[in-house]
Scaffold this active site. Structure first.
Site, PDB file in Angstrom:
ATOM      1  N   CYS A  77       0.839  -1.193   0.000  1.00 14.49           N
ATOM      2  CA  CYS A  77       0.000   0.000   0.000  1.00 14.49           C
ATOM      3  C   CYS A  77       0.882   1.254   0.000  1.00 14.49           C
ATOM      4  O   CYS A  77       1.783   1.378   0.827  1.00 14.49           O
ATOM      5  CB  CYS A  77      -0.911  -0.002   1.230  1.00 14.49           C
ATOM      6  SG  CYS A  77      -1.934   1.473   1.377  1.00 14.49           S
ATOM      7  N   CYS A  80       0.267   3.221   3.550  1.00 16.44           N
ATOM      8  CA  CYS A  80       0.750   2.783   4.867  1.00 16.44           C
ATOM      9  C   CYS A  80       1.851   1.732   4.807  1.00 16.44           C
ATOM     10  O   CYS A  80       2.400   1.375   5.840  1.00 16.44           O
ATOM     11  CB  CYS A  80      -0.409   2.256   5.708  1.00 16.44           C
ATOM     12  SG  CYS A  80      -1.094   0.687   5.124  1.00 16.44           S
ATOM     13  N   CYS A 125      -7.215  -1.294   1.417  1.00 11.61           N
ATOM     14  CA  CYS A 125      -6.130  -1.716   2.295  1.00 11.61           C
ATOM     15  C   CYS A 125      -6.723  -1.998   3.671  1.00 11.61           C
ATOM     16  O   CYS A 125      -7.455  -1.165   4.215  1.00 11.61           O
ATOM     17  CB  CYS A 125      -5.062  -0.623   2.391  1.00 11.61           C
ATOM     18  SG  CYS A 125      -3.798  -0.967   3.638  1.00 11.61           S
ATOM     19  N   CYS A 128      -5.173   0.846   6.401  1.00  7.55           N
ATOM     20  CA  CYS A 128      -5.510   2.280   6.352  1.00  7.55           C
ATOM     21  C   CYS A 128      -6.825   2.586   5.652  1.00  7.55           C
ATOM     22  O   CYS A 128      -7.257   3.734   5.636  1.00  7.55           O
ATOM     23  CB  CYS A 128      -4.375   3.077   5.711  1.00  7.55           C
ATOM     24  SG  CYS A 128      -4.172   2.820   3.932  1.00  7.55           S
ATOM     25  N   CYS A 148      -8.074  -5.938  -9.778  1.00  7.96           N
ATOM     26  CA  CYS A 148      -7.664  -4.885 -10.704  1.00  7.96           C
ATOM     27  C   CYS A 148      -7.324  -3.646  -9.873  1.00  7.96           C
ATOM     28  O   CYS A 148      -8.209  -2.948  -9.392  1.00  7.96           O
ATOM     29  CB  CYS A 148      -8.814  -4.622 -11.670  1.00  7.96           C
ATOM     30  SG  CYS A 148      -8.397  -3.545 -13.037  1.00  7.96           S
TER      31      CYS A 148
END
Length: 161
Positions: A77, A80, A125, A128, A148
């Protein structure tokens, strides 16, 4: 108090998809372990990453350098740093966005997305709550899933994954 789309959707997860047993994506929760103010997110992220991760935007297809990333490693991510996908699960979907057939265990959360007049499954995510993209049922074996993802919402760490 003004409510943005993300807060509203997180608070009203009616019809949210239930996680599969054994390490599948978790159902999106209202609160995420990492919470920052809007100003802190703007400071931490590039404008493009902020638009996707925090405002649920979409990058232009074929615009991400991660489309051409084929080394061993981990996609994480951009908000984070949580590891999300192993490069071993990346495949060429010809859609213009980095695609994977499976996330790492306990990496993502999912919820129903009814924007654009259709029902889709949004991928977030788990740490976060950043918007990563969507998952579809037209991927390759062994899962049949196509995660995707927006490349700007991720970073790549080369190495063994």
């Amino acid at each position: 108090m003004q409510t943005d789309r993300r807060t509203f959707l997180a608070a009203t997860t009616l019809g949210a998809l239930t996680a599969a047993c054994g390490g599948g994506p978790a159902e999106a929760a209202q609160r995420f372990p990492l919470t920052l103010s809007d100003a802190e997110w703007r400071k931490r992220l590039s404008p493009a990453a902020y638009n996707v991760l925090r405002k649920e935007g979409t990058e232009r297809p074929y615009s991400s350098p991660l489309n051409k990333e084929h080394r061993a490693g981990t996609f994480a991510c951009a908000g984070c740093g949580l590891p999300l996908f192993s490069a071993k699960t990346k495949f060429e979907s010809s859609t213009g966005w980095p695609s994977f057939y499976q996330p790492l265990g306990n990496a993502v959360a999912i919820r129903s997305d009814r924007t654009l007049g259709m029902l889709r499954t949004e991928v977030l995510c788990r740490r976060c709550g950043g918007h990563l993209g969507h998952v579809f049922d037209d991927g390759p074996r062994p899962t049949g899933k196509r995660y995707c993802m927006n490349g700007v919402a991720m970073t790549f760490r080369p190495g063994v994954a």
